[in-house]
Each structure stands twice: as C-alpha cells, then as structure tokens.
Design a protein around this motif. Sequence first.
Motif: not given
Length: 255
Positions: A122-125, A130-136, A173-181, A223-228
């Motif tokens: 989780l973020t501080f908020e 870590v979420v897909p760009m369709r969410v962020a 930490e604004p950067q790409v972590r994963y590629l969804e395929i 969950n398709p929009d988040q990763i544990t």
Amino acid sequence: MIGDITGYMDVAQMTLYAFWLFFLLLVLYLHRENKREGYPLETDDYRRVKVVGFPGLPDPHSYKMLHGADDIVRPGTDRPEYELKAKRITPHYSDPFHPTGDPLVDGVGPAAWAIRPDFPDLTFEGEPKVVPMRVATDFKVAHQDPDPRGKAVLGLDNEVAATVTDLWVDRSEPQVRYLEIEVRENGKRALVPLTLSRIRSDGTVKVHCLRAAQFANMPTLSNPDQITLQEEDRVCAYVGGGTLYGTRERTEPLL
C-alpha cells in the motif's frame, strides 16, 4: 598516580574493559535479534533436528502493521508447511536436490518464492501501490519511449508467446514495474517484471528467461487490478527461475 584505583588498575583501563564488555553484549544482542525469522533451522534428513545455536531465540514481539493490517508476531508459530517437490540426486546428505516436476510451477531452486502476506503493498495513503495504467490514469508513457501495449512478446526461442495489454506502475516510486500480457496459447492474463524483459525500439518485448511454451503456466492474479505481496513473489520467481530452467542446456554444467 592520579587516576589509580589499585596499584595495577586505573580509570583508563577500566573504561577499556567496559567498552569490550559493552561491545560483546551488543554483538550477542544483535545476533539474537537476527533469529526472529528463519529459526529454528530444521535439517532435511529423517531426524528433523531443530538447530537454534547460541544465543537462543528472542522473546516474541508483536509488530504493529500500517493501515490496520494484522499484527505480526516474531518469532511466531505460523511456520508454513509445504511439500518440497525435489529430491537428492543420491542418498548422500551433501548432494544437491533435483526437481521432480516443473520447477517453475513447483517453486524449486531459483524459482522458489517466500511466504508473504496475501494483500497488496500500500501507499502511504492506503491505496494499492502497484496498479495498471487503466487504474492509475495520471500515468502515461513518455513520447520519447516506445509504447509496448498491443505489441508482441517473444520468448527466448524467438517465438511469439503473448501480447502486451497494459503497463503496471508503482504509485509511490513513479516507474513501470510489470508488463501485463495476454498469453497466446490459452488467453490468460499474467504479469512479467519489467526488469526481466527488454522493450525494443519498435515496442516488441523480448523475455530471455522463458520459452514461449512456458508462458502458458505463468501464475495469475486473484484481482485483475491489483497484485498482492505473495503474488509479486510468485510472478518474479516464475519468470526469474527461467534463467536456469528455461532450457535443459541451462541446467547442465558449462564444462
């Protein structure tokens, strides 16, 4: 002389002894605290001997987790039990283990993963980090960089294994972590760590760890929009483990 306590001991000498004693106690304390996780060690032979060593285990301590998550007690009693899907090459205890099935799926050797909490980082908020760009939606690909979305993903055998459908970003930490395929063989959605892939100038992606056929067994998300945290460990272990298990030649000695 001034400072003498006896005929053979003075304040400077006692200060030195006190420092030595303090340093010894500090080392013992730190070594004891280092045993909060991973101990007691267990031998893998039929005796199942538990090894603690000196000093012993520290007293249990409860750690308060952020955002109301369950507290963690260490050392605790929640030691996971799981089947090791590997066996020794010979009966000798000093010999290495060899996988008995698909090591990428079974989590053996470099493809092994740790037992981690099954909730998102989780973020501080308090939002999933870590979420897909369709969410962020406030993230985008810089116009100077190739956008891999919609492009092919090639395995180490240069066969097309999947298509990139989205990019997963780290909000803290604004950067790409994963590629969804989307895997070509079975249509499942999975993630590939960006650090284990290479984006070419035309946007296509090359994954040097896995053959195209191995993408079909990649772990999926609940969950398709988040990763544990647990899912992150399994995703990275599966793809990274292909560095050794991607081909049979990689598991053989070089000479």
